[in-house]
Structures are given as C-alpha cells and as structure tokens.
Design a protein around this motif. Structure first.
Motif, short mmCIF file in Angstrom:
data_model
loop_
_atom_site.label_atom_id
_atom_site.label_comp_id
_atom_site.label_asym_id
_atom_site.label_seq_id
_atom_site.Cartn_x
_atom_site.Cartn_y
_atom_site.Cartn_z
N MET A 83 0.85 -1.19 0.00
CA MET A 83 0.00 0.00 0.00
C MET A 83 0.89 1.24 0.00
O MET A 83 1.79 1.36 0.82
N LYS A 128 2.11 5.12 0.60
CA LYS A 128 1.95 5.99 1.75
C LYS A 128 2.57 7.35 1.50
O LYS A 128 3.45 7.49 0.65
N PRO A 182 -0.82 6.02 5.40
CA PRO A 182 -1.14 5.12 4.29
C PRO A 182 -2.19 5.74 3.38
O PRO A 182 -3.11 6.40 3.85
N THR A 205 -5.32 5.52 1.40
CA THR A 205 -6.50 4.66 1.35
C THR A 205 -7.47 5.19 0.31
O THR A 205 -7.17 6.16 -0.39
N GLU A 209 -4.06 9.34 -4.57
CA GLU A 209 -2.62 9.14 -4.69
C GLU A 209 -2.04 10.07 -5.76
O GLU A 209 -0.95 10.62 -5.58
#
Length: 74
Positions: A1, A3, A49, A51, A56
C-alpha cells in the motif's frame, strides 16, 4: 500500500500542501508548519497510508509542488 511520508521538522510553512489537498493537510497555528492529518509519527517522520479516501495522484502532485522536497509518496 502506498503511503505519504512527511519530514515535518524541515517544513518551511509555505502552505502549498494545504492549498492543494486540504482534506489531509493542516497548517499548525502553534509553529506555522504543515501537519499531515492522521499521520503516524515514526522515527521523526509522519506517515499516512493512502486509502480509498485519499487521491494518490494528487498526493504525488503535492509532493512535487513542495519547494523544500519534504513530502514523499511511495
């Protein structure tokens, strides 16, 4: 994942991260530096992180826009 990593101690308080992604950044009234909302402090770095609620792509744009290069996405 993936971050977001923030080197808060080196922040100059330019406000660009908050302007670009206000859902995860705040500017501290105490010291004028950016704060990564929900970020966990680990060894002097704040880590969040990425999510479903966080873009992103936008986080990467914010990291590129930071004039002191203290935001990383990885």
């Amino acid at each position: 994942m993936p971050k977001i990593i923030h080197y808060r101690s080196k922040c100059i308080g330019c406000n660009i991260c908050y302007e670009m992604q206000p859902d995860i950044w705040r500017m501290s009234q105490r010291d004028g530096k950016a704060t990564l909302v929900g970020g966990e402090l680990k060894k002097g770095l704040y880590i969040l992180p990425i999510t479903n609620g966080v873009s992103e792509m936008l986080a990467r744009e914010v990291a590129k826009a930071c004039p002191v290069n203290i935001i990383k996405v990885g």
